[in-house]
Design a protein around this motif. Sequence first.
Motif, PDB file in Angstrom:
ATOM      1  N   MET A   1       0.805  -1.215   0.000  1.00  0.00           N
ATOM      2  CA  MET A   1       0.000   0.000   0.000  1.00  0.00           C
ATOM      3  C   MET A   1       0.837   1.263   0.000  1.00  0.00           C
ATOM      4  O   MET A   1       0.501   2.252  -0.659  1.00  0.00           O
ATOM      5  CB  MET A   1      -0.918  -0.028   1.217  1.00  0.00           C
ATOM      6  N   THR A   2       1.956   1.217   0.769  1.00  0.00           N
ATOM      7  CA  THR A   2       2.788   2.414   0.879  1.00  0.00           C
ATOM      8  C   THR A   2       4.259   2.001   0.902  1.00  0.00           C
ATOM      9  O   THR A   2       4.585   0.827   0.729  1.00  0.00           O
ATOM     10  CB  THR A   2       2.478   3.190   2.182  1.00  0.00           C
ATOM     11  N   PHE A   3       5.093   2.971   1.122  1.00  0.00           N
ATOM     12  CA  PHE A   3       6.524   2.713   1.155  1.00  0.00           C
ATOM     13  C   PHE A   3       6.952   2.165   2.516  1.00  0.00           C
ATOM     14  O   PHE A   3       7.844   1.334   2.610  1.00  0.00           O
ATOM     15  CB  PHE A   3       7.270   4.000   0.840  1.00  0.00           C
ATOM     16  N   ASP A   4       6.295   2.661   3.566  1.00  0.00           N
ATOM     17  CA  ASP A   4       6.638   2.162   4.895  1.00  0.00           C
ATOM     18  C   ASP A   4       5.411   2.205   5.810  1.00  0.00           C
ATOM     19  O   ASP A   4       4.336   2.663   5.410  1.00  0.00           O
ATOM     20  CB  ASP A   4       7.813   2.935   5.498  1.00  0.00           C
ATOM     21  N   LEU A   5       5.601   1.731   7.030  1.00  0.00           N
ATOM     22  CA  LEU A   5       4.481   1.612   7.951  1.00  0.00           C
ATOM     23  C   LEU A   5       3.910   2.972   8.349  1.00  0.00           C
ATOM     24  O   LEU A   5       2.680   3.125   8.450  1.00  0.00           O
ATOM     25  CB  LEU A   5       4.921   0.837   9.204  1.00  0.00           C
ATOM     26  N   ALA A   6       4.790   3.951   8.573  1.00  0.00           N
ATOM     27  CA  ALA A   6       4.311   5.267   9.010  1.00  0.00           C
ATOM     28  C   ALA A   6       3.319   5.833   7.993  1.00  0.00           C
ATOM     29  O   ALA A   6       2.246   6.330   8.340  1.00  0.00           O
ATOM     30  CB  ALA A   6       5.494   6.211   9.204  1.00  0.00           C
ATOM     31  N   GLN A   7       3.684   5.723   6.729  1.00  0.00           N
ATOM     32  CA  GLN A   7       2.770   6.184   5.679  1.00  0.00           C
ATOM     33  C   GLN A   7       1.450   5.422   5.724  1.00  0.00           C
ATOM     34  O   GLN A   7       0.367   5.996   5.557  1.00  0.00           O
ATOM     35  CB  GLN A   7       3.403   5.979   4.299  1.00  0.00           C
ATOM     36  N   ALA A   8       1.561   4.155   5.935  1.00  0.00           N
ATOM     37  CA  ALA A   8       0.359   3.320   5.923  1.00  0.00           C
ATOM     38  C   ALA A   8      -0.576   3.734   7.043  1.00  0.00           C
ATOM     39  O   ALA A   8      -1.800   3.848   6.852  1.00  0.00           O
ATOM     40  CB  ALA A   8       0.743   1.844   6.046  1.00  0.00           C
ATOM     41  N   GLU A   9      -0.012   3.967   8.209  1.00  0.00           N
ATOM     42  CA  GLU A   9      -0.857   4.353   9.342  1.00  0.00           C
ATOM     43  C   GLU A   9      -1.493   5.721   9.114  1.00  0.00           C
ATOM     44  O   GLU A   9      -2.662   5.941   9.449  1.00  0.00           O
ATOM     45  CB  GLU A   9      -0.038   4.327  10.633  1.00  0.00           C
ATOM     46  N   GLN A  10      -0.704   6.612   8.524  1.00  0.00           N
ATOM     47  CA  GLN A  10      -1.257   7.936   8.234  1.00  0.00           C
ATOM     48  C   GLN A  10      -2.408   7.835   7.230  1.00  0.00           C
ATOM     49  O   GLN A  10      -3.460   8.464   7.388  1.00  0.00           O
ATOM     50  CB  GLN A  10      -0.125   8.820   7.691  1.00  0.00           C
ATOM     51  N   LEU A  11      -2.200   7.004   6.235  1.00  0.00           N
ATOM     52  CA  LEU A  11      -3.240   6.824   5.218  1.00  0.00           C
ATOM     53  C   LEU A  11      -4.494   6.211   5.833  1.00  0.00           C
ATOM     54  O   LEU A  11      -5.619   6.629   5.545  1.00  0.00           O
ATOM     55  CB  LEU A  11      -2.700   5.945   4.086  1.00  0.00           C
ATOM     56  N   ALA A  12      -4.297   5.238   6.712  1.00  0.00           N
ATOM     57  CA  ALA A  12      -5.451   4.584   7.336  1.00  0.00           C
ATOM     58  C   ALA A  12      -6.249   5.569   8.170  1.00  0.00           C
ATOM     59  O   ALA A  12      -7.485   5.541   8.185  1.00  0.00           O
ATOM     60  CB  ALA A  12      -4.982   3.406   8.192  1.00  0.00           C
TER      61      ALA A  12
ATOM     62  N   GLU B   1      -1.403  -3.671   7.917  1.00  0.00           N
ATOM     63  CA  GLU B   1      -0.852  -4.924   8.410  1.00  0.00           C
ATOM     64  C   GLU B   1       0.262  -5.436   7.502  1.00  0.00           C
ATOM     65  O   GLU B   1       1.272  -5.957   7.973  1.00  0.00           O
ATOM     66  CB  GLU B   1      -1.981  -5.956   8.457  1.00  0.00           C
ATOM     67  N   GLY B   2       0.070  -5.305   6.221  1.00  0.00           N
ATOM     68  CA  GLY B   2       1.098  -5.736   5.278  1.00  0.00           C
ATOM     69  C   GLY B   2       2.389  -4.967   5.476  1.00  0.00           C
ATOM     70  O   GLY B   2       3.483  -5.537   5.455  1.00  0.00           O
ATOM     71  N   MET B   3       2.271  -3.655   5.691  1.00  0.00           N
ATOM     72  CA  MET B   3       3.480  -2.860   5.895  1.00  0.00           C
ATOM     73  C   MET B   3       4.146  -3.217   7.221  1.00  0.00           C
ATOM     74  O   MET B   3       5.377  -3.215   7.333  1.00  0.00           O
ATOM     75  CB  MET B   3       3.153  -1.365   5.851  1.00  0.00           C
ATOM     76  N   TYR B   4       3.312  -3.532   8.205  1.00  0.00           N
ATOM     77  CA  TYR B   4       3.864  -3.938   9.504  1.00  0.00           C
ATOM     78  C   TYR B   4       4.592  -5.279   9.370  1.00  0.00           C
ATOM     79  O   TYR B   4       5.688  -5.466   9.901  1.00  0.00           O
ATOM     80  CB  TYR B   4       2.724  -4.054  10.523  1.00  0.00           C
ATOM     81  N   PHE B   5       3.991  -6.175   8.611  1.00  0.00           N
ATOM     82  CA  PHE B   5       4.631  -7.465   8.341  1.00  0.00           C
ATOM     83  C   PHE B   5       6.010  -7.251   7.712  1.00  0.00           C
ATOM     84  O   PHE B   5       7.010  -7.820   8.153  1.00  0.00           O
ATOM     85  CB  PHE B   5       3.718  -8.294   7.420  1.00  0.00           C
ATOM     86  N   ILE B   6       6.062  -6.403   6.694  1.00  0.00           N
ATOM     87  CA  ILE B   6       7.342  -6.157   6.015  1.00  0.00           C
ATOM     88  C   ILE B   6       8.352  -5.556   6.997  1.00  0.00           C
ATOM     89  O   ILE B   6       9.503  -5.992   7.076  1.00  0.00           O
ATOM     90  CB  ILE B   6       7.136  -5.221   4.803  1.00  0.00           C
ATOM     91  N   GLN B   7       7.914  -4.561   7.742  1.00  0.00           N
ATOM     92  CA  GLN B   7       8.818  -3.904   8.698  1.00  0.00           C
ATOM     93  C   GLN B   7       9.378  -4.894   9.718  1.00  0.00           C
ATOM     94  O   GLN B   7      10.589  -4.926   9.999  1.00  0.00           O
ATOM     95  CB  GLN B   7       8.064  -2.789   9.428  1.00  0.00           C
TER      96      GLN B   7
END
Lengths: 398, 398, 398, 398
Positions: free
Chosen positions: B118-129, B370-376
């Motif tokens: 979804m995004t480049f990293d988790l922070a972005q993902a959380e902001q988007l959510a 969750e996907g970004m968290y998994f990657i991180q």
Amino acid sequence: MGINAPLNRKLRMGMVGGGQGSFIGRVHSIAACLDNRAVVTAGALSSNPERSKASAPDYAISEDRAYGSYEDMLDGESKLPDDQRIDFVSITTPNHTHFEVALAAVEAGFNVVCDKPMTFDLAQAEQLAKAVDQSDVIFALSHNYTGYPLIRQAREMIANGDLGEIQAIRSNYIQGWLRTRLEDSDQKQAAWRTDPTKSGAAGCFGDIATHAYNLGRYMTGLLPEQISCHLKTFEPGRKLDDYGTAVIRYENGALGTVTASQISHGRENDVTIEIDGTKGALQWRQENPNEMIVRANGQPHKIYTRDPNAPHTTAGAAAACRLPSGHPEGFFEAFANVYASAFDAMVARAEGGPIERVNTIYPNVNDGVEGMYFIQQCVASSKQDAAWLPLKHERARR
Amino acid sequence: MGINAPLNRKLRMGMVGGGQGSFIGRVHSIAACLDNRAVVTAGALSSNPERSKASAPDYAISEDRAYGSYEDMLDGESKLPDDQRIDFVSITTPNHTHFEVALAAVEAGFNVVCDKPMTFDLAQAEQLAKAVDQSDVIFALSHNYTGYPLIRQAREMIANGDLGEIQAIRSNYIQGWLRTRLEDSDQKQAAWRTDPTKSGAAGCFGDIATHAYNLGRYMTGLLPEQISCHLKTFEPGRKLDDYGTAVIRYENGALGTVTASQISHGRENDVTIEIDGTKGALQWRQENPNEMIVRANGQPHKIYTRDPNAPHTTAGAAAACRLPSGHPEGFFEAFANVYASAFDAMVARAEGGPIERVNTIYPNVNDGVEGMYFIQQCVASSKQDAAWLPLKHERARR
Amino acid sequence: MGINAPLNRKLRMGMVGGGQGSFIGRVHSIAACLDNRAVVTAGALSSNPERSKASAPDYAISEDRAYGSYEDMLDGESKLPDDQRIDFVSITTPNHTHFEVALAAVEAGFNVVCDKPMTFDLAQAEQLAKAVDQSDVIFALSHNYTGYPLIRQAREMIANGDLGEIQAIRSNYIQGWLRTRLEDSDQKQAAWRTDPTKSGAAGCFGDIATHAYNLGRYMTGLLPEQISCHLKTFEPGRKLDDYGTAVIRYENGALGTVTASQISHGRENDVTIEIDGTKGALQWRQENPNEMIVRANGQPHKIYTRDPNAPHTTAGAAAACRLPSGHPEGFFEAFANVYASAFDAMVARAEGGPIERVNTIYPNVNDGVEGMYFIQQCVASSKQDAAWLPLKHERARR
Amino acid sequence: MGINAPLNRKLRMGMVGGGQGSFIGRVHSIAACLDNRAVVTAGALSSNPERSKASAPDYAISEDRAYGSYEDMLDGESKLPDDQRIDFVSITTPNHTHFEVALAAVEAGFNVVCDKPMTFDLAQAEQLAKAVDQSDVIFALSHNYTGYPLIRQAREMIANGDLGEIQAIRSNYIQGWLRTRLEDSDQKQAAWRTDPTKSGAAGCFGDIATHAYNLGRYMTGLLPEQISCHLKTFEPGRKLDDYGTAVIRYENGALGTVTASQISHGRENDVTIEIDGTKGALQWRQENPNEMIVRANGQPHKIYTRDPNAPHTTAGAAAACRLPSGHPEGFFEAFANVYASAFDAMVARAEGGPIERVNTIYPNVNDGVEGMYFIQQCVASSKQDAAWLPLKHERARR
């Protein structure tokens, strides 16, 4: 094809275990005798002397060679003249008794084919290996999956560099028969396999993950460095693991994974292995053992079938075939190939040749040590939250 | 069958990305339009304004709706009357640009279908959510494998308790196309996927292991607790992982394993998943997606085929079929099912219904987090020698 | 890949049939529009004028292009200017009506894509073919299995001599859905397919054996000489055959067999074909269409997957792919390839190029004649105790 | 499992044929001895007396039981006391010699296990069957595919009505090894199989189509009525057929098809059979013999595996297993099951029980007659342009 290997005489087999109700004993006798190179001559078929003798007719063992105990058998046979004495002892008793029988047989100078896992723990395994070193007997371990012709084909292709450098090994062994607490019923196989006093430190990992791991080692020869393992017991009240997964770091940087299960509904004996190399990759499954898929980028996938006459079949694979392609061979034939390779070594020894101890075609006493080390380190790693522990044993096949 | 779902009008699609040479853009447009429920109406097809406009005729986008940038598109479309404005934005650009486009679209009030990750990293993902939470838009993520009818069948069977409690998940995604340093040639797909500035912290694990992990989460709903991961880069000089394996502890005690590879010779898009429950087990493979094997001890193995008319087919699986059994459906149809489920939600929203944010049929923004968290956590665990790290995100689907 | 074929404008499609409850109409519209090269513009969707117009919104057909009958559509469209008129007519009505619609469309100068079997009987087929000869329209028949990329791969390999001279063709089409008298229930598909006034002289053989036979002809180009056929009706009271087998002698001495069933429990759409040549042999199955096995003695069996990028993939097969290997394509994509090839011919015609009538990539009107001849001779042979009857039609593809 | 069947003593086997270079002789000896119920005791291993005796050590036959001819063996053994004399004769010589050996053995009162085809022509077969009728010996024929556990499962399920009335049987046997004129090289197997003076009236159809036909007959018990057959010789200069197809009308209205090939590149021993009944259908393949697919409309397809412990396994199938499910059994084990069933009958006869002559578990002399009749009628029908000829022999199994 191995089926036509010339024979001077049949080798004489002394069975330990295999009495009424035994499964693996019958398998050993069928496998050993399949090619008409051996005959069951003597037996100590049960730990109960009476049942031992009563089982002898099942194997057409004559009364004078039906012993009440393995000690009696080793004694009795030792006293017979060369041309009557058994040539080898097959040990098909529960795990916890392998060691004493094997050690006694080795020390008495008999060749041994021992069921796996070789001993109850690593210390016993190492002691046994030393005894073998000091003897001149042939010692084979029935890691029977190594006997499939296509496994030997893969081993030879990898040794030959056809797959390039090996970088990944994924092997699984998935079963479902212990999904319930079968051990609480009258199921003999389940009872000893889930009993730590008979089976050893591991359940599922000792019984079947060892096969999956051994297969990768046998096929690639990669030396392991470290292991991280995670064992689970999913059936409440069971004393040993019935599921687990391990990650293995090999010395050359390759990564291995081994997953084994006894609780996967409906799964039978689903041993699979996939090996990735820099030049090619392969895939094999025990439940359909006469096919192996070999792949390389940019080429059609190739199905190698068990085919003693194909130009691409390696010498060792061809020698392990008894039938032309398309006529399925299976578990017994693979098991018989372990015996056949051990027989070749016994004959060579009898003829005075040198004895190879490490990189044999048949799994040997050192493979047995490695297997016990694998089990020990898996259990230890799992107890330490899957910590990385060493896995390379000095006796490791290479 | 979903094919016959009645429609009042076609939804209007605004594409971002998908210009000449794009693969995934074409896939999105085909999938979105497959059922005649949507039409490509507007586009900002390339980061290069000229190329963007030049690509418009490929999608039959009229000149006045061919924009030079996504900002222009969002602006332009916002100004159009309701009955002309696009209904949703599909984001098919490289990973590192998803965030800015998605955030802008959400904030402008457009529904979004975003390619994954979804995004480049988790922070972005959380902001988007958070932005999505604060909006009333539908946000779908193209974890396309969730769209296969038999995956939905499995999900419904598991939710229904047909497999009992889930105890093990084994999922793999094995490819071979990055066996060589393709990124050094002119291969666009390889170039950005192996470039940490475009792809994010992980290579193989970001690109494909996420799919394998997501599939297990989507099918079972089991909540993860911890992960231990081991990443490898086998091709010398490559900047990101091209192989790896992870072990996952679920909250209920279940054990998961995920292995992904981009360096396994000849392997294509071999996504497999096996799930073991106390009452039954199942097995599915993306390369043969119209079959699923369901097993229970003591019963014949059962092959469930994609069959909208079979009594044992669940409602959601039947709704995801367009063809009778035996006529293979594939990747596009699964992808289209993600769109179709998102369309259903968009229509429901337009009609004023409540918006479900977590347990949707289509993968949603929280799945993306969750996907970004998994990657991180995979990357972090791997750097710490496969240490166990937390894996449960508060936004996790349940 | 075909997915990226450049387009100047979308072709305009006029549907006949496909109204509410239709299956094959939806398939045609999806297939035609899959690549964004066509749009459903006009329709005469039902034989009932009111239902015809009421179905129009399902295809997003505007009100002024929703006609009450095919005659009205041909009339209305003929009067429109070039840049609005439909480019082709798709005929998706029951078999017995194909002829009149197709003939009218051809005579009105419209390109046609007609569902199979082409007409009700051979006489109609021959009359239609003459009309096509005298026109300059493109006429395609939806023998959709010819659209699978690996079928085209096989055709090109055989044309190229890779298999040597072809000596045997074994093709089957096995279904089970008419195991019971479904036609007595309210099942529309079953009703017309088992009604000789709607389906023609043959049931199972007209509906599906024709596909199996056509596939062999399309792939090999071998010219048939004689046929012996044996039809059965296993469901009591059914008016047409639901099972049968035919033996075909080809001119070059090759032997063909075609078996088709609608009464084999649980079988779905199991089209299989095996072709033996002097240099190689191949095997393909519709239910797993992204794989083809190619064999030659002394070599590993080869699995060709649908792979647009593989060096061994032929040009025509690569052009028929929309996705990289490992992402399954299926029935719709194959169907769409028939359309795509017809579109190529329509575009070429529009640009003034010559029109090929016999050996086209898409199945054509002459294939339709051959199909009707096949059905006629099968029925006749079966009535004469499986007598050998001629099978070569002067219009046969070669 | 059969593996544990109790034994009083081993049965004594007298081999005819099987000398150096023989394939099928070794197979017979392995199969007969697999369960430890028999031992090779005497032999006339070659038509050449010297080679015959020289081969004896290969089977561990003692010198005094190594005969120079089968006549000598029958003579010599007849003179031995009951407790030393062979119990049965196994005939593993080329086809054209079966008759004389078998007749002599039967007339001398020995049980016989004969390789198939049973004789050179039908007249011999009928004469032999009469001799067996007049004797009290057990006569078994090695239609070895009948020994697969799942074939017996299918037979029992069909007899039990699980599939309803049988309406269609499709069986094939596809090989490729005679694609070239192997018989012109030094290939012994190819030489006699393509020589009408040794093999009989048919080549491919005598060697392998008989297996495919027999399998259907054995499994279903349907009585045949008529056959139409078409034989081809594709390799120029070959004297016998190497390809062919037959259509069979059964008395109950069912339709059968049998296709066999020796010229299909890369094909090994691909015996397949599909059987359709009014209640269910099944499918089996020799090259993967531990699985059978059973289908019924509206239900998931079911994979029956060879599983002695499954509740759905029939008694006869369970009795034919030696290993738990998932451990593949193959060709030898199936062959051994034919022997095991014949041994059961021999033991029953020795104990004075009645002798069943027609519907035995093992293929019998009447099956042999039927096989010869099948070959005769195939050849005759083919010569008459595939005319329908009678196929029901009065001795047919039912």
